[in-house]
Design a protein around this motif. Sequence first.
Motif, PDB file in Angstrom:
ATOM      1  N   THR A  76      -2.988 -22.144  69.163  1.00 43.29           N
ATOM      2  CA  THR A  76      -4.064 -21.210  68.862  1.00 43.29           C
ATOM      3  C   THR A  76      -3.456 -19.852  68.500  1.00 43.29           C
ATOM      4  N   GLU A  77      -4.287 -18.917  68.036  1.00 45.00           N
ATOM      5  CA  GLU A  77      -3.790 -17.589  67.693  1.00 45.00           C
ATOM      6  C   GLU A  77      -3.164 -16.906  68.907  1.00 45.00           C
ATOM      7  N   ASP A  78      -3.790 -17.081  70.066  1.00 48.92           N
ATOM      8  CA  ASP A  78      -3.269 -16.475  71.298  1.00 48.92           C
ATOM      9  C   ASP A  78      -1.877 -17.006  71.618  1.00 48.92           C
ATOM     10  N   GLN A  79      -1.657 -18.282  71.404  1.00 52.04           N
ATOM     11  CA  GLN A  79      -0.357 -18.879  71.708  1.00 52.04           C
ATOM     12  C   GLN A  79       0.712 -18.420  70.735  1.00 52.04           C
ATOM     13  N   THR A  80       0.364 -18.242  69.474  1.00 53.30           N
ATOM     14  CA  THR A  80       1.366 -17.818  68.491  1.00 53.30           C
ATOM     15  C   THR A  80       1.674 -16.334  68.598  1.00 53.30           C
ATOM     16  N   ALA A  81       0.712 -15.537  69.087  1.00 53.55           N
ATOM     17  CA  ALA A  81       0.926 -14.090  69.221  1.00 53.55           C
ATOM     18  C   ALA A  81       1.766 -13.755  70.441  1.00 53.55           C
ATOM     19  N   ALA A  82       1.834 -14.651  71.379  1.00 53.06           N
ATOM     20  CA  ALA A  82       2.538 -14.352  72.638  1.00 53.06           C
ATOM     21  C   ALA A  82       4.021 -14.403  72.495  1.00 53.06           C
TER      22      ALA A  82
END
Length: 59
Positions: A53-59
């Motif tokens: 997800t976007e949250d996982q790639t931004a972390a």
Amino acid sequence: MTRREERRRLLGTDVIEAIHARVAEAPALPEDAIADVRRILTRPAGRTTAEPTEDQTAA
């Protein structure tokens, strides 16, 4: 009591036998249809792993 025994108790032997007879009359599925069903059931989204997800790639 097993699930099979429970179904037989609920439906009765005559209904179970009628179901078996109708299934026996049904034509066999073509191999390509069986392969499609297997693919859908094993990979319903068309992929083998979840995409990040976007949250996982931004972390």
